[in-house]
Design a protein around this motif. Structure first.
Motif, PDB file in Angstrom:
ATOM      1  N   HIS A 134       0.823  -1.204   0.000  1.00  0.00           N
ATOM      2  CA  HIS A 134       0.000   0.000   0.000  1.00  0.00           C
ATOM      3  C   HIS A 134       0.861   1.260   0.000  1.00  0.00           C
ATOM      4  O   HIS A 134       2.093   1.206   0.128  1.00  0.00           O
ATOM      5  N   GLY A 135       0.196   2.383  -0.155  1.00  0.00           N
ATOM      6  CA  GLY A 135       0.905   3.654  -0.275  1.00  0.00           C
ATOM      7  C   GLY A 135       1.740   4.005   0.938  1.00  0.00           C
ATOM      8  O   GLY A 135       2.849   4.561   0.807  1.00  0.00           O
ATOM      9  N   TRP A 136       1.228   3.712   2.129  1.00  0.00           N
ATOM     10  CA  TRP A 136       1.995   4.022   3.334  1.00  0.00           C
ATOM     11  C   TRP A 136       3.295   3.228   3.385  1.00  0.00           C
ATOM     12  O   TRP A 136       4.322   3.732   3.852  1.00  0.00           O
ATOM     13  N   LEU A 137       3.262   1.981   2.926  1.00  0.00           N
ATOM     14  CA  LEU A 137       4.469   1.162   2.914  1.00  0.00           C
ATOM     15  C   LEU A 137       5.503   1.752   1.960  1.00  0.00           C
ATOM     16  O   LEU A 137       6.684   1.878   2.300  1.00  0.00           O
ATOM     17  N   LEU A 138       5.066   2.118   0.770  1.00  0.00           N
ATOM     18  CA  LEU A 138       5.988   2.700  -0.201  1.00  0.00           C
ATOM     19  C   LEU A 138       6.572   4.019   0.303  1.00  0.00           C
ATOM     20  O   LEU A 138       7.783   4.256   0.191  1.00  0.00           O
ATOM     21  N   MET A 141       9.067   3.394   3.075  1.00  0.00           N
ATOM     22  CA  MET A 141      10.339   2.903   2.552  1.00  0.00           C
ATOM     23  C   MET A 141      11.202   4.051   2.052  1.00  0.00           C
ATOM     24  O   MET A 141      12.407   4.114   2.333  1.00  0.00           O
ATOM     25  N   VAL A 142      10.596   4.970   1.320  1.00  0.00           N
ATOM     26  CA  VAL A 142      11.342   6.108   0.782  1.00  0.00           C
ATOM     27  C   VAL A 142      11.911   6.953   1.912  1.00  0.00           C
ATOM     28  O   VAL A 142      13.102   7.305   1.909  1.00  0.00           O
ATOM     29  N   VAL A 143      11.080   7.266   2.896  1.00  0.00           N
ATOM     30  CA  VAL A 143      11.533   8.103   4.009  1.00  0.00           C
ATOM     31  C   VAL A 143      12.588   7.369   4.833  1.00  0.00           C
ATOM     32  O   VAL A 143      13.620   7.949   5.219  1.00  0.00           O
ATOM     33  N   GLY A 144      12.353   6.082   5.117  1.00  0.00           N
ATOM     34  CA  GLY A 144      13.293   5.324   5.931  1.00  0.00           C
ATOM     35  C   GLY A 144      14.661   5.211   5.297  1.00  0.00           C
ATOM     36  O   GLY A 144      15.687   5.443   5.957  1.00  0.00           O
ATOM     37  N   VAL A 293       9.620   3.922   9.474  1.00  0.00           N
ATOM     38  CA  VAL A 293       9.073   2.687  10.038  1.00  0.00           C
ATOM     39  C   VAL A 293       7.632   2.899  10.499  1.00  0.00           C
ATOM     40  O   VAL A 293       6.749   2.070  10.255  1.00  0.00           O
ATOM     41  N   LEU A 294       7.388   4.012  11.181  1.00  0.00           N
ATOM     42  CA  LEU A 294       6.036   4.305  11.660  1.00  0.00           C
ATOM     43  C   LEU A 294       5.050   4.431  10.498  1.00  0.00           C
ATOM     44  O   LEU A 294       3.898   3.998  10.596  1.00  0.00           O
ATOM     45  N   MET A 295       5.501   5.002   9.395  1.00  0.00           N
ATOM     46  CA  MET A 295       4.634   5.143   8.229  1.00  0.00           C
ATOM     47  C   MET A 295       4.264   3.771   7.647  1.00  0.00           C
ATOM     48  O   MET A 295       3.125   3.548   7.234  1.00  0.00           O
ATOM     49  N   THR A 296       5.225   2.841   7.623  1.00  0.00           N
ATOM     50  CA  THR A 296       4.921   1.511   7.073  1.00  0.00           C
ATOM     51  C   THR A 296       3.923   0.758   7.932  1.00  0.00           C
ATOM     52  O   THR A 296       3.257  -0.170   7.448  1.00  0.00           O
TER      53      THR A 296
END
Length: 303
Positions: A134-138, A141-144, A293-296
Motif C-alpha cells: 500500500h501507499g503508506w508502505l511505499l 520505505m522512501v523516508v526510511g 518505520v512508523l509510516m509503514t
C-alpha cells in the motif's frame, strides 16, 4: 508455537504486578543498547567472527537448560530449512556484518541503522506472505532509506569508511528481517526457546570460520573474553527472555514501539562510557528512519 501437554507456566495463568512487565521491557532495551556499545568497544581488538561465535555459543549454553526442560519438538524438513535460513542469516551473517560495521561507525549510528529492519520486514512480507503493498508502505520505505542515506552522509569525516560501515550495518538490518520472517512461520509449532537455541548454534557455526583469534582470547582470559561472555549472557540470552516475558503481559504493538528508544539509550551509554557521540546529522537520519518505520505500520483506509 505448539500446544504443550505439560503444565502451563505460572506466569501464563497469573497476572503479575503492573510494574514487572514494564521493568522487563526496560531491562531488555538497556541490554540491547549496551550490546552496540560493547561491540564498538572491542571491535578493533577482536575479529567480527570471534565476537559473534563466542557470543552465540555462550547464549546457547545459557538457554540449553530451558530447552531440556521444555522438551524437543522435532522439526520437519521445511522447518529445518527455515531454521537454517534464520540461524545463518539473522544470527550468523547479522553478527558478522554488525561487528565489522561497528569498526567504521559508532554505536549510536549502528543502532539507528538497525531500526530500518522493520521496513525490510514489511517489504519482504509482500511477496512471502501476500501482504498488501500500500501507499503508506511505499512512502515509509522512501523516508526510511532516505534516513539511512543521511546517516551515511553525516556519520564520519572519512566518507569511504563511513559508507562501508553503513552498508555493513544495513546488511545486518536485512538479516534481522530474514530472521523475523522465518520465526513468524517457525513459532506456529516450535517453542520459541528451541528456535533461538538452534539459531544460536547455527549462527555460531557460521561465524567460526572467521574466528581464528577466539582460541587465543579464551586462553588469555582477558577483558575481551569477559565482554564476549557479557554479550552472550545479557544482551542475547537474558534479553530475549525478558522481552518474551514483557510481550506475554503487554500489548505487542505498543511494546514493539519501545525499541525506537534503543538508539537513544545506546548513544547515551556510549557517551558516558567510551566518550562517543554520533555527528548531529546522524540524529536527523535516525529520526527519518524511525518516521519511515512508523509510516509503514499505518494501515490503508478501507474503502
Amino acid at each position: 508455537m505448539t500446544t504443550q501437554t505439560t503444565a502451563t507456566p505460572p506466569d501464563a495463568t497469573t497476572t503479575p504486578a503492573p510494574w514487572l512487565p514494564v521493568a522487563a521491557g526496560a531491562v531488555t532495551l538497556v541490554m540491547w543498547a549496551s550490546a552496540f556499545v560493547v561491540i564498538r568497544h572491542v571491535a578493533h581488538d577482536v575479529s567480527p567472527g570471534a565476537i559473534g561465535a563466542g557470543r552465540l555459543l555462550v547464549a546457547a549454553l545459557v538457554v540449553l537448560p530451558l530447552v531440556l526442560r521444555r522438551g524437543w519438538v522435532r522439526p520437519d524438513r521445511r522447518e529445518w530449512a527455515l531454521l537454517a535460513l534464520g540461524g545463518v542469516g539473522w544470527f550468523g551473517v547479522y553478527n558478522l556484518a554488525l561487528n565489522a560495521g561497528e569498526r567504521h561507525v559508532d554505536a549510536g549510528t549502528a543502532a539507528m541503522i538497525i531500526q530500518i529492519g522493520p521496513i525490510i520486514v514489511a517489504l519482504l512480507a509482500v511477496p512471502l506472505f501476500g501482504e498488501r503493498l500500500h501507499g503508506w508502505l511505499l512512502a515509509g520505505m522512501v523516508v526510511g532509506f532516505a534516513g539511512v542515506a543521511v546517516i551515511a552522509r553525516g556519520s564520519s569525516s572519512d566518507a569511504d569508511a563511513s559508507l562501508v560501515g553503513v552498508l555493513l550495518v544495513l546488511v545486518a538490518a536485512a538479516m534481522y528481517a530474514v530472521g523475523v520472517l522465518t520465526q513468524k512461520v517457525l513459532l506456529r509449532r516450535i517453542p520459541s526457546v528451541q528456535v533461538v537455541f538452534v539459531s544460536f548454534l547455527l549462527g555460531a557455526v557460521t561465524c567460526l570460520p572467521f574466528a581464528g583469534d577466539l582460541p587465543s582470547i579464551v586462553a588469555d582470559g582477558g577483558s575481551e573474553l569477559w565482554w564476549i561472555v557479557y554479550l552472550g549472557v545479557l544482551p542475547t540470552a537474558v534479553a530475549f527472555t525478558t522481552w518474551a516475558y514483557a510481550l506475554t503481559h503487554t500489548d505487542a504493538g505498543k511494546l514493539s514501539l519501545t525499541t525506537f528508544l534503543v538508539p537513544g539509550i545506546a548513544t547515551l551509554v556510549a557517551w558516558l562510557t567510551i566518550d562517543e557521540v554520533p555527528p548531529s546529522l546522524t540524529f536527523v537520519g535516525g529520526a527519518l528512519a524511525i518516521v519511515g518505520v512508523l509510516m509503514t505500520r499505518r494501515k490503508p483506509r478501507v474503502v
